[in-house]
Design a protein around this motif. Sequence first.
Motif, PDB file in Angstrom:
ATOM      1  N   UNK A  10     -11.680 -60.351   8.405  1.00 27.58           N
ATOM      2  CA  UNK A  10     -11.107 -59.292   7.586  1.00 27.58           C
ATOM      3  C   UNK A  10     -11.848 -59.018   6.227  1.00 27.58           C
ATOM      4  N   UNK A  11     -12.526 -59.707   5.805  1.00 29.42           N
ATOM      5  CA  UNK A  11     -13.460 -59.313   4.747  1.00 29.42           C
ATOM      6  C   UNK A  11     -14.556 -58.150   5.225  1.00 29.42           C
ATOM      7  N   UNK A  12     -15.180 -58.393   6.414  1.00 23.93           N
ATOM      8  CA  UNK A  12     -15.983 -57.375   6.766  1.00 23.93           C
ATOM      9  C   UNK A  12     -15.156 -56.026   6.911  1.00 23.93           C
ATOM     10  N   UNK A  18     -13.035 -50.100   2.303  1.00 25.21           N
ATOM     11  CA  UNK A  18     -13.414 -49.698   1.166  1.00 25.21           C
ATOM     12  C   UNK A  18     -14.467 -48.566   0.859  1.00 25.21           C
ATOM     13  N   UNK A  19     -15.495 -48.882   1.826  1.00 28.80           N
ATOM     14  CA  UNK A  19     -16.584 -47.876   1.716  1.00 28.80           C
ATOM     15  C   UNK A  19     -16.145 -46.589   2.136  1.00 28.80           C
ATOM     16  N   UNK A  64     -13.009 -59.933  -0.488  1.00 26.96           N
ATOM     17  CA  UNK A  64     -14.441 -59.328  -1.052  1.00 26.96           C
ATOM     18  C   UNK A  64     -14.165 -58.386  -2.167  1.00 26.96           C
ATOM     19  N   UNK A  65     -14.941 -58.220  -3.032  1.00 23.07           N
ATOM     20  CA  UNK A  65     -15.184 -57.177  -3.908  1.00 23.07           C
ATOM     21  C   UNK A  65     -16.214 -56.062  -3.588  1.00 23.07           C
ATOM     22  N   UNK A  66     -17.134 -56.426  -2.427  1.00 26.12           N
ATOM     23  CA  UNK A  66     -18.170 -55.563  -2.150  1.00 26.12           C
ATOM     24  C   UNK A  66     -17.592 -54.422  -1.275  1.00 26.12           C
ATOM     25  N   UNK A  67     -18.415 -53.430  -1.197  1.00 28.45           N
ATOM     26  CA  UNK A  67     -18.239 -52.059  -0.643  1.00 28.45           C
ATOM     27  C   UNK A  67     -19.275 -51.919   0.246  1.00 28.45           C
TER      28      UNK A  67
END
Length: 99
Positions: A10-12, A18-19, A64-67
């Motif tokens: 899910x985070x991937x 998001x990207x 995750x907060x990452x993009x």
Amino acid sequence: MTNAEYVALLNTLLEAERAGARLLAAYGEEDSPFRELLVPVQRDEAENCAVLIRLLREAGAEPSKATGSFYEKGLAKKDWRERLAFLNKGQAWVQRRLE
């Protein structure tokens, strides 16, 4: 699939969505013949992020907060044909992850 594997998947997916949402928003800020076509796709990407965040929280995980790197790679593309092909490639990547 363990809960840890589920959360990782899910985070991937969240980072990828998001990207895509950020990239499409950036493309939408430009004067382009494709702008009106990309706006609903960008909204879908953003809605997918919200769904993934909800699923992660339901699984007891921190989203995750990452993009994903897709965003930076997409910004580097200047030709619209190349951009559209890149967007399609990104959609195919998500499909493979879901399979």
